[in-house]
Design a protein around this motif. Sequence first.
Motif, mmCIF file in Angstrom:
data_model
loop_
_atom_site.group_PDB
_atom_site.id
_atom_site.type_symbol
_atom_site.label_atom_id
_atom_site.label_comp_id
_atom_site.label_asym_id
_atom_site.label_seq_id
_atom_site.Cartn_x
_atom_site.Cartn_y
_atom_site.Cartn_z
ATOM 1 N N CYS A 85 0.639 -1.154 -0.158
ATOM 2 C CA CYS A 85 0.553 0.472 0.004
ATOM 3 C C CYS A 85 0.593 1.744 -0.357
ATOM 4 O O CYS A 85 0.810 2.399 -0.587
ATOM 5 C CB CYS A 85 -0.602 -0.264 0.906
ATOM 6 N N SER A 86 1.992 1.518 0.774
ATOM 7 C CA SER A 86 2.392 2.486 0.607
ATOM 8 C C SER A 86 3.608 3.048 -0.364
ATOM 9 O O SER A 86 3.808 3.960 -0.786
ATOM 10 C CB SER A 86 3.688 2.539 2.200
ATOM 11 N N VAL A 87 4.085 1.645 -1.063
ATOM 12 C CA VAL A 87 4.947 1.355 -2.616
ATOM 13 C C VAL A 87 3.643 1.830 -3.696
ATOM 14 O O VAL A 87 3.873 3.452 -4.317
ATOM 15 C CB VAL A 87 5.345 0.439 -2.619
ATOM 16 N N LEU A 88 2.013 2.099 -3.913
ATOM 17 C CA LEU A 88 1.250 2.659 -4.514
ATOM 18 C C LEU A 88 1.083 4.044 -3.701
ATOM 19 O O LEU A 88 0.438 4.532 -5.219
ATOM 20 C CB LEU A 88 0.021 1.673 -4.609
ATOM 21 N N LEU A 89 0.776 3.760 -3.269
ATOM 22 C CA LEU A 89 0.840 6.084 -2.534
ATOM 23 C C LEU A 89 2.067 6.270 -3.108
ATOM 24 O O LEU A 89 1.704 7.406 -3.743
ATOM 25 C CB LEU A 89 0.392 5.283 -1.150
ATOM 26 N N ALA A 90 2.819 5.908 -2.846
ATOM 27 C CA ALA A 90 4.135 6.672 -3.162
ATOM 28 C C ALA A 90 4.299 6.980 -5.029
ATOM 29 O O ALA A 90 4.372 7.812 -5.265
ATOM 30 C CB ALA A 90 5.713 5.550 -3.095
ATOM 31 N N LEU A 91 3.749 5.870 -5.512
ATOM 32 C CA LEU A 91 3.673 5.595 -6.501
ATOM 33 C C LEU A 91 2.918 6.959 -7.504
ATOM 34 O O LEU A 91 2.464 7.430 -7.889
ATOM 35 C CB LEU A 91 3.418 4.566 -7.582
ATOM 36 N N ILE A 92 1.439 6.776 -6.871
ATOM 37 C CA ILE A 92 0.290 7.999 -6.919
ATOM 38 C C ILE A 92 1.060 9.090 -6.877
ATOM 39 O O ILE A 92 0.406 10.167 -7.827
ATOM 40 C CB ILE A 92 -1.117 7.582 -6.486
ATOM 41 N N PHE A 93 1.675 9.518 -5.526
ATOM 42 C CA PHE A 93 2.314 10.833 -5.207
ATOM 43 C C PHE A 93 3.065 10.971 -6.173
ATOM 44 O O PHE A 93 3.448 12.374 -6.725
ATOM 45 C CB PHE A 93 3.015 11.094 -3.873
ATOM 46 N N LEU A 94 4.164 10.621 -7.077
ATOM 47 C CA LEU A 94 4.862 10.549 -7.573
ATOM 48 C C LEU A 94 4.575 10.612 -8.724
ATOM 49 O O LEU A 94 4.848 11.731 -10.427
ATOM 50 C CB LEU A 94 6.391 9.728 -8.002
ATOM 51 N N ALA A 95 3.311 10.450 -9.590
ATOM 52 C CA ALA A 95 3.106 10.178 -11.149
ATOM 53 C C ALA A 95 2.365 11.363 -10.973
ATOM 54 O O ALA A 95 1.997 12.414 -11.999
ATOM 55 C CB ALA A 95 1.588 9.308 -10.917
ATOM 56 N N ALA A 96 1.254 11.926 -9.143
ATOM 57 C CA ALA A 96 1.153 13.056 -9.177
ATOM 58 C C ALA A 96 1.778 14.647 -9.492
ATOM 59 O O ALA A 96 1.547 15.785 -10.373
ATOM 60 C CB ALA A 96 0.183 13.534 -8.600
#
Length: 53
Positions: free
Chosen positions: A10-21
């Motif tokens: 979940c934390s890796v997924l959230l980090a990828l979402i923030f990176l994409a944003a």
Amino acid sequence: MNIIYFLIGCSVLLALIFLAAFFWAQRSGQNDDLYTPSMRILLDDDDAEADKK
């Protein structure tokens, strides 16, 4: 132990979402003008105060 793997995922997924944003914001020009917002407070806008009255 399974919950740790779930939380890491979940934390890796959230980090990828923030990176994409972040990259989306850079491409759309969110940080093009870095000078004007810092100087806006120093500029007097007498017309806006006259319109309020």
